[in-house]
Design an enzyme around this catalytic site. Structure first.
Site: not given
Ligand code: APR
Length: 233
Positions: A53, A56, A104
């Site tokens: 963290y 981050r 979160h």
């Molecule tokens: N603009 C918009 N979306 C994008 C971009 C971009 N430039 N680049 C990637 N993405 C999209 C991806 O296609 C995907 O659908 O962002 C999404 C990211 O998904 P995840 O990595 O799974 O992130 P998230 O959904 O926020 O994860 C949820 O998981 O581990 C945890 O706590 C953590 O809050 C997080 C939660």
């Protein structure tokens, strides 16, 4: 003013240079999620989790909100906006969004290891205080822990988030793979009259909804621009 609710995920901040979690090269490919984002992982190796963290937080000082964050803040001139975010960064706030609900947790906050959700122990770090050390204590004398909701922990803000989604005239989902509950279930609380948009450059698996969804297959910056143009009609 119409009530516009945003549900954002890691993709919202991707264009600011923060890795997403589940895309290729994402954070969960680089770090075992059980080690750095669960209470068990923290109990086993607090040094590792604290370092994770700190890293981050250090990175967050080096990045800026992107055009997508900024446009959402500008849209407050025309809409009553609530941002519900799964992100732990503070880029929505730094762009000027005035009402942000973090599901979160928040990277720039720390709290007690024993009672993480007790407001008496939650403290916001100044940008230069990004490095937490083992031995730094919360007001109750326990090791300072990140104010982050880890896997397996309750999501205290989900109830207030549900209330905002229920009242929304427009719901905009941006940059989330909708893999993590309860956040991923928020869409199901949108009323039948609510217009739903989904901004993501990649395909997102939206489960079990009959709600018509307007897909904007673009990154956050271009996507929010297109959203605003579309809403203006
Ligand atoms: N603009 C918009 N979306 C994008 C971009 C971009 N430039 N680049 C990637 N993405 C999209 C991806 O296609 C995907 O659908 O962002 C999404 C990211 O998904 P995840 O990595 O799974 O992130 P998230 O959904 O926020 O994860 C949820 O998981 O581990 C945890 O706590 C953590 O809050 C997080 C939660």
């Amino acid at each position: 003013m119409k009530k516009l609710v945003v549900l954002s995920g890691a993709g919202m901040s991707a264009e600011s240079g923060i890795s997403t979690f589940r895309d290729a090269g994402g954070l969960w490919e680089q770090y075992p999620v059980e080690a750095v984002a669960t209470p068990d992982g923290y109990a086993r190796d607090p040094e590792l989790v604290t370092r994770f963290y700190n890293e981050r937080r250090r990175q967050l000082q080096e990045v800026e909100p992107n055009r997508g964050h900024c446009l959402l803040a500008e849209m407050e001139r025309e809409y009553d906006i609530t941002v519900i975010t799964q992100n732990v960064d503070n880029l929505h706030e730094r762009a000027g969004s005035s009402h942000v609900i973090h599901l979160h947790g928040e990277l720039m906050k720390v709290t007690s290891s024993r009672q993480p959700n007790n407001p008496a122990y939650i403290r916001e770090l100044k940008p230069e205080e990004w490095e937490v050390k083992i031995g730094d204590l919360a007001a109750d004398g326990t090791q300072l822990r990140p104010f982050i909701v880890w896997f397996g922990e309750a999501v205290p803000n989900i109830e207030v988030a549900v209330e905002y989604v229920e009242q929304a005239d427009i719901l905009v989902i941006i940059g989330t793979s909708l893999n993590v509950y309860p956040a991923a279930g928020l869409l199901h609380y949108a009323s039948p009259r609510c217009e739903v948009f989904l901004i993501d450059p990649n395909e997102v698996n939206v489960t079990a909804t009959h709600h018509p969804i307007n897909l904007i297959r673009k990154g956050a910056s271009e996507g929010v621009k297109e959203l605003w143009d579309t809403l203006k009609g």
